[in-house]
Each structure stands twice: as C-alpha cells, then as structure tokens.
Design a protein around this motif. Structure first.
Motif, PDB file in Angstrom:
ATOM      1  N   PHE A 245     120.304 104.227  30.801  1.00 51.72           N
ATOM      2  CA  PHE A 245     120.481 105.549  30.190  1.00 51.72           C
ATOM      3  C   PHE A 245     119.177 106.322  30.396  1.00 51.72           C
ATOM      4  CE2 PHE A 245     121.249 108.619  26.802  1.00 51.72           C
ATOM      5  CZ  PHE A 245     122.607 108.843  26.970  1.00 51.72           C
ATOM      6  N   PRO A 246     119.243 107.624  30.668  1.00 49.99           N
ATOM      7  CA  PRO A 246     117.991 108.378  30.813  1.00 49.99           C
ATOM      8  C   PRO A 246     117.117 108.187  29.578  1.00 49.99           C
ATOM      9  CG  PRO A 246     119.865 109.737  31.433  1.00 49.99           C
ATOM     10  CD  PRO A 246     120.422 108.466  30.867  1.00 49.99           C
ATOM     11  N   GLY A 247     115.849 107.985  29.779  1.00 55.29           N
ATOM     12  CA  GLY A 247     114.939 107.754  28.666  1.00 55.29           C
ATOM     13  C   GLY A 247     114.604 106.285  28.495  1.00 55.29           C
ATOM     14  N   ASP A 248     115.490 105.415  29.040  1.00 54.58           N
ATOM     15  CA  ASP A 248     115.200 103.976  28.964  1.00 54.58           C
ATOM     16  C   ASP A 248     114.046 103.634  29.892  1.00 54.58           C
ATOM     17  OD1 ASP A 248     117.293 103.596  27.306  1.00 54.58           O
ATOM     18  OD2 ASP A 248     118.617 102.615  28.762  1.00 54.58           O
ATOM     19  N   PRO A 249     113.378 102.502  29.600  1.00 54.85           N
ATOM     20  CA  PRO A 249     112.415 102.029  30.602  1.00 54.85           C
ATOM     21  C   PRO A 249     113.167 101.525  31.841  1.00 54.85           C
ATOM     22  CG  PRO A 249     112.440 100.594  28.656  1.00 54.85           C
ATOM     23  CD  PRO A 249     113.420 101.690  28.401  1.00 54.85           C
ATOM     24  N   GLY A 250     112.487 101.415  32.947  1.00 53.72           N
ATOM     25  CA  GLY A 250     113.111 100.919  34.176  1.00 53.72           C
ATOM     26  C   GLY A 250     113.336 102.031  35.179  1.00 53.72           C
ATOM     27  N   CYS A 251     113.599 101.606  36.417  1.00 52.01           N
ATOM     28  CA  CYS A 251     113.878 102.571  37.495  1.00 52.01           C
ATOM     29  C   CYS A 251     115.155 103.351  37.151  1.00 52.01           C
ATOM     30  CB  CYS A 251     114.051 101.807  38.799  1.00 52.01           C
ATOM     31  SG  CYS A 251     114.852 102.764  40.087  1.00 52.01           S
ATOM     32  N   LEU A 252     115.156 104.647  37.452  1.00 53.87           N
ATOM     33  CA  LEU A 252     116.262 105.518  37.028  1.00 53.87           C
ATOM     34  C   LEU A 252     117.334 105.714  38.108  1.00 53.87           C
ATOM     35  CD1 LEU A 252     113.732 107.841  35.321  1.00 53.87           C
ATOM     36  CD2 LEU A 252     115.618 106.796  34.074  1.00 53.87           C
ATOM     37  N   LEU A 253     117.301 104.861  39.127  1.00 52.33           N
ATOM     38  CA  LEU A 253     118.257 105.002  40.235  1.00 52.33           C
ATOM     39  C   LEU A 253     119.705 105.032  39.757  1.00 52.33           C
ATOM     40  CD1 LEU A 253     118.517 104.932  43.427  1.00 52.33           C
ATOM     41  CD2 LEU A 253     119.022 102.513  43.135  1.00 52.33           C
ATOM     42  N   LYS A 254     120.042 104.118  38.856  1.00 47.50           N
ATOM     43  CA  LYS A 254     121.443 104.017  38.425  1.00 47.50           C
ATOM     44  C   LYS A 254     121.872 105.140  37.507  1.00 47.50           C
ATOM     45  CE  LYS A 254     121.921  99.094  38.779  1.00 47.50           C
ATOM     46  NZ  LYS A 254     122.323  97.944  37.998  1.00 47.50           N
ATOM     47  N   VAL A 255     120.922 105.895  36.985  1.00 45.36           N
ATOM     48  CA  VAL A 255     121.320 107.057  36.178  1.00 45.36           C
ATOM     49  C   VAL A 255     121.030 108.332  36.970  1.00 45.36           C
ATOM     50  CG1 VAL A 255     121.300 106.024  33.889  1.00 45.36           C
ATOM     51  CG2 VAL A 255     119.158 106.853  34.846  1.00 45.36           C
ATOM     52  N   GLY A 256     121.077 108.201  38.276  1.00 42.15           N
ATOM     53  CA  GLY A 256     121.147 109.381  39.125  1.00 42.15           C
ATOM     54  C   GLY A 256     119.875 109.839  39.809  1.00 42.15           C
ATOM     55  N   CYS A 257     118.780 109.094  39.702  1.00 40.71           N
ATOM     56  CA  CYS A 257     117.533 109.587  40.306  1.00 40.71           C
ATOM     57  C   CYS A 257     117.708 109.803  41.818  1.00 40.71           C
ATOM     58  CB  CYS A 257     116.395 108.599  40.061  1.00 40.71           C
ATOM     59  SG  CYS A 257     114.843 109.189  40.769  1.00 40.71           S
ATOM     60  N   LYS A 258     117.335 110.996  42.287  1.00 44.20           N
ATOM     61  CA  LYS A 258     117.462 111.315  43.718  1.00 44.20           C
ATOM     62  C   LYS A 258     116.119 111.166  44.440  1.00 44.20           C
ATOM     63  CE  LYS A 258     121.755 112.571  42.883  1.00 44.20           C
ATOM     64  NZ  LYS A 258     121.894 112.313  41.474  1.00 44.20           N
ATOM     65  N   GLY A 259     115.182 110.466  43.776  1.00 43.05           N
ATOM     66  CA  GLY A 259     113.864 110.240  44.385  1.00 43.05           C
ATOM     67  C   GLY A 259     113.911 109.623  45.775  1.00 43.05           C
ATOM     68  N   PRO A 260     114.831 108.672  46.044  1.00 48.23           N
ATOM     69  CA  PRO A 260     114.842 108.050  47.367  1.00 48.23           C
ATOM     70  C   PRO A 260     115.168 109.018  48.510  1.00 48.23           C
ATOM     71  CG  PRO A 260     115.964 106.640  45.789  1.00 48.23           C
ATOM     72  CD  PRO A 260     115.697 107.950  45.092  1.00 48.23           C
ATOM     73  N   MET A 298     124.409 116.609  43.231  1.00 51.63           N
ATOM     74  CA  MET A 298     125.216 116.485  42.016  1.00 51.63           C
ATOM     75  C   MET A 298     126.283 115.398  42.183  1.00 51.63           C
ATOM     76  SD  MET A 298     125.700 120.302  40.521  1.00 51.63           S
ATOM     77  CE  MET A 298     126.405 121.100  41.940  1.00 51.63           C
ATOM     78  N   PRO A 299     126.721 114.779  41.088  1.00 54.21           N
ATOM     79  CA  PRO A 299     126.297 114.960  39.700  1.00 54.21           C
ATOM     80  C   PRO A 299     124.885 114.402  39.517  1.00 54.21           C
ATOM     81  CG  PRO A 299     128.407 113.803  39.823  1.00 54.21           C
ATOM     82  CD  PRO A 299     127.842 113.844  41.197  1.00 54.21           C
ATOM     83  N   PHE A 300     124.096 115.087  38.715  1.00 57.73           N
ATOM     84  CA  PHE A 300     122.690 114.721  38.562  1.00 57.73           C
ATOM     85  C   PHE A 300     122.503 113.334  37.945  1.00 57.73           C
ATOM     86  CE2 PHE A 300     121.734 119.497  38.273  1.00 57.73           C
ATOM     87  CZ  PHE A 300     121.537 119.561  39.643  1.00 57.73           C
ATOM     88  N   TYR A 301     123.432 112.924  37.093  1.00 55.32           N
ATOM     89  CA  TYR A 301     123.222 111.656  36.393  1.00 55.32           C
ATOM     90  C   TYR A 301     124.114 110.536  36.916  1.00 55.32           C
ATOM     91  CZ  TYR A 301     120.051 114.134  33.444  1.00 55.32           C
ATOM     92  OH  TYR A 301     118.976 114.855  33.012  1.00 55.32           O
ATOM     93  N   GLU A 302     124.504 110.670  38.185  1.00 54.58           N
ATOM     94  CA  GLU A 302     125.282 109.572  38.767  1.00 54.58           C
ATOM     95  C   GLU A 302     124.538 108.938  39.916  1.00 54.58           C
ATOM     96  OE1 GLU A 302     129.403 110.075  39.504  1.00 54.58           O
ATOM     97  OE2 GLU A 302     129.744 110.809  37.467  1.00 54.58           O
ATOM     98  N   HIS A 303     124.793 107.665  40.087  1.00 54.49           N
ATOM     99  CA  HIS A 303     124.173 106.852  41.114  1.00 54.49           C
ATOM    100  C   HIS A 303     124.350 107.518  42.486  1.00 54.49           C
ATOM    101  CE1 HIS A 303     122.824 103.387  43.118  1.00 54.49           C
ATOM    102  NE2 HIS A 303     123.364 102.457  42.371  1.00 54.49           N
ATOM    103  N   LEU A 304     123.334 107.419  43.321  1.00 51.64           N
ATOM    104  CA  LEU A 304     123.345 108.105  44.614  1.00 51.64           C
ATOM    105  C   LEU A 304     124.623 107.992  45.462  1.00 51.64           C
ATOM    106  CD1 LEU A 304     119.781 107.706  46.094  1.00 51.64           C
ATOM    107  CD2 LEU A 304     121.142 109.776  46.050  1.00 51.64           C
ATOM    108  N   PRO A 305     125.225 106.798  45.615  1.00 53.25           N
ATOM    109  CA  PRO A 305     126.417 106.741  46.477  1.00 53.25           C
ATOM    110  C   PRO A 305     127.535 107.651  46.022  1.00 53.25           C
ATOM    111  CG  PRO A 305     125.580 104.565  46.090  1.00 53.25           C
ATOM    112  CD  PRO A 305     124.811 105.482  45.182  1.00 53.25           C
ATOM    113  N   ASN A 306     127.506 108.094  44.760  1.00 50.55           N
ATOM    114  CA  ASN A 306     128.568 108.983  44.274  1.00 50.55           C
ATOM    115  C   ASN A 306     128.219 110.448  44.454  1.00 50.55           C
ATOM    116  OD1 ASN A 306     129.842 106.688  43.427  1.00 50.55           O
ATOM    117  ND2 ASN A 306     128.879 106.759  41.421  1.00 50.55           N
TER     118      ASN A 306
END
Ligand code: SF4
Ligand code: SF4
Length: 411
Positions: A245-260, A298-306
């Motif tokens: 969930f956003p705000g949790d510790p850990g890499c944010l990839l699964k909650v939509g981070c587009k950093g990669p 988009m969607p901003f909070y979804e995992h990259l493949p989606n």
C-alpha cells in the motif's frame, strides 16, 4: 567562446552534485556571474511564451530560492517577455516580443511552456493581439521559432503534449518538437520541470552551447538515468521487499511506481529545495518526466504490466510505448534472474502475500468474522492435537501391529 574559470566537465559535475543542501542555482550563479564579468558570456534575450498549460513550470522556476528567480533572471538571461512575471500589460508587453524579433533575430531564445493546441487551426489557445487581431499559440510559436537561436520546451505539455494531450485531447495538443523541426527543440520535461533542470540547461546553453541530448532531446545530465537506477528503495526491490500500500515501507513497484521506465534524477536532486521526493514520502513515481505521461503511466497506482493504453497516440507515444514495454521486459528479466539465483526467493514470497482482510463494515459483520475466526482456530487446534496424541508410526511398527492383530487392524 572559451571559458577559463570552469570547464564544461566541471560544470556538469556541479549539476550532478546538486544533491547536497545547496541548490544548483547557488552553485551556478557565481560561475555565470564571473563569466559575465569577464565578458565571456552575453545574457541572451529570451521570450517565454505560454501555450496550453497551467503555468506550473513558471511556478516551479519561481521556487529557485537562493539566489531568487529575480537574481537568476538578472544574471543568466535577459527575459524580454513572460506574461506572468512581467509588469507590462497589453500592447506594451507584446511590443517587447516584436522588438526582440526585429532587433535580435537569430540570437534570441524562445522558451515554450505548455502544449501547442493544433485542432481547428489552433483556436483553442490565443496568446496575444497583433494589429488588433487575436493570434493563436500555434501561429505565435511558428512565427517566433522561425528566427530563434534556440527553442526550449519546458514541462511535459510543451515537450510531449503531457496532460494537455491526454485522451481524448479535443484541442489537438502536441509537443513543440512535433511542430518545430529547426532549430532542434531542447526538451526539459516534468510536470512540472524541476527548477534545477531549467536553470541548469539555460546556464549550459549560455556558457557552453547545446548540452548533450538523448533520443527525446532531453539533457543527459538530468535525464540520463532512470528513477529506478537512482532510487533509495532499490535495495528493497533487489531483495523482493514490496510495499502493499502506498506509504508502506518497501519498494513501491507493486503499487504502481513508474520509476523503472522514467528517466530523471529526482531521487538525487529531490524537490521543494532538496527536501523530499515522492518515493521518499511513500508514493510511487507517476512518471511525469516520461514522454508517455500521463496516458501510458495510468492507472498511477497499478503495477506496471497493467499500464493503460490510450486510444489516441502520436508517434512519440508509440515510441514511448515501446520504451515502456522494453522497461517492463528489463524489470521482468531482472526479477527472473533474481529468482533463478535464489536472491529474491524468500522476500519475494513474503512480498506476494495477500493483503490483510478489509476491516468489518458493521457490528454484525464483526461478530461473523469473529465466529469464523474462532471456528478456524478450533479446527486448527484439533488438527494439532491429533498430531500430538497420535505419534507417527514407522512402516516396521505398522507391520508388527497388523501381524499381531491377525490382519484386523489395518487403519
Ligand atoms: S520501483 Fe520505484 S520504489 Fe521501487 S526501486 Fe524502483 S523507483 Fe524505487
Ligand atoms: S519522481 Fe517521478 S513523478 Fe515525481 S517528479 Fe520525478 S519523474 Fe515526476
């Protein structure tokens, strides 16, 4: 032009070292001031034209705090027209544009903020009056770019259409480089662009000419690496520790981070005068500096493949889609190698655990959940009890028992 006080290489390393508590403007301004005093740099005349936009990039530039925007403009460029910053109004203001075109043709820089609106001859965006007639942003852009020495697009909308070109894009917003081919447009994307990206690029242009650009015409010094390459949570990605969930510790990839798939140096440079940036604050990068922003981010909070695929795409978007897919492929390959080498295994499994159940909606629901929970506990306890009271039998023991019972005890 030959500078003696600082080489281009040193300048680049200054730009890249703006990660300490000092702003890039702090570092650059004295260098430019020295070059100006030595007569090695002439402040270029600049016309800043705003097309289809929210003025966010001007506001971002206004956040260059020390030296102030005023000092920066006084020492690096000679700003002739900017409809938000200037005091003059109406004809007095626009006269500065035409005087500059007449007196400084081939020398002035044209900075564009916002997307040119191309639908219906550009009539979704008028920018000033000339000879009593309204002039569209599209016409003004073509007219002013024709005689400019440099054309610089600032912000996602000016570079690639950005939010102004988001689906369904009724105004026909495009990137400036879709319209102006010569001189080649320098793109400083971002929504908004970081003040350092703007001041750093302008200073490089003033002192050394064109900075090194990538395939999207972005200065490599600021956009040469992905957010993911520079991210402070990269180790957690490597270890397979993922936020649920956003705000949790850990890499944010699964909650939509587009950093990669986003090239920018936000993790090093940070925002709000080098205090914070989204991932540090617990929110994934939404890819605002990407040519694909926002439709393909988009969607901003979804995992990259989606990643959502909009139906209206320009060539840039198609190219961007390829880059996005290549990025996804690279991340997938990285994960595969991590799993194959056993590096990710345990943490990845932890990271993929289902989310905890949603809290009960009312008292009845709470009681039902509690009863359910109790039943599960009782069933679990019974199973454990059976295991404890009935020791595991070896096959030899079982054979002896069956023989002794004359073949009757065969459970
Ligand atoms: S996916 Fe996002 S949060 Fe995770 S390491 Fe990459 S940039 Fe950082
Ligand atoms: S972290 Fe991502 S979304 Fe935020 S400013 Fe940087 S590129 Fe844009």
């Amino acid at each position: 032009m030959r500078l003696t006080m600082i080489t281009r290489r040193e300048f680049i390393s200054l730009c890249m070292s703006a990660t300490a508590a000092v702003s890039l403007a702090d570092l650059i301004a004295p260098v430019v001031r020295e070059a100006l005093a030595a007569g090695q740099v002439n402040r270029p005349p600049v016309i800043w034209l705003e097309l289809g936009s929210c003025t966010g990039n001007s506001i971002s530039l206004d956040n260059a705090v020390n030296p102030s925007l005023h000092q920066l403009l006084r020492e690096v460029i000679d700003l002739r027209y900017h409809w938000t910053f200037q005091v003059a109004q109406g004809d007095d203001a626009t006269r500065a544009i035409f005087d500059t075109v007449e007196q400084d043709a081939g020398r002035y820089w044209l900075i564009i903020e916002g997307a040119p609106m191309t639908a219906e001859g550009g009539r979704y965006n008028y920018v000033f009056f000339k000879d009593g007639q309204l002039v569209t942003g599209l016409d003004a852009l073509k007219m002013l770019a024709a005689q400019a020495k440099h054309v610089i697009a600032v912000g996602g909308c000016a570079c690639f259409g950005g939010p102004a070109a988001a689906h369904p894009n009724p105004g026909g917003a495009k990137g400036v480089w879709d319209i102006i081919k010569s001189p080649p447009v320098i793109n400083i994307p971002g929504c908004p662009a970081h003040p350092d990206w703007i001041t750093g690029t302008l200073s490089h242009l003033a002192m050394y000419g064109l900075p090194e650009l990538d395939a999207y015409h972005r200065p490599v010094v600021f956009f040469g690496k992905t957010i993911h390459d520079l991210c402070q949570r990269r180790q957690q990605f490597e270890d397979g520790i993922f936020a649920q969930f956003p705000g949790d510790p850990g890499c944010l990839l699964k909650v939509g981070c587009k950093g990669p798939v986003t090239h920018a140096d936000c993790p090093l440079r940070q925002w709000n005068h080098y205090v914070n940036w989204p991932v540090k604050a617990g929110a994934g990068c939404i890819g605002c500096a990407s040519p694909d922003f926002p439709d393909l981010m988009m969607p901003f909070y979804e995992h990259l493949p989606n990643v959502y695929t909009g139906s209206v795409k320009t060539n840039v978007k198609r190219l961007g889609k390829f880059v996005t897919l290549a990025g996804i492929g690279a991340v997938a390959a990285h994960l595969a190698v991590g799993v194959a080498t056993g590096r990710i295994k345990r943490h990845w499994l932890d990271g993929t655990k289902p989310l905890p159940a949603a809290p009960p909606e009312n008292e009845t629901q709470r009681r039902r959940d509690q009863e359910e929970q109790e039943k599960k506990c009782i069933a679990k306890a019974k199973t454990q009890n059976r295991k404890l009271t009935k020791p595991k039998e070896t096959w030899v023991g079982r054979l002896v028992r069956v023989v002794r019972s004359g073949g009757k005890d065969e459970d």
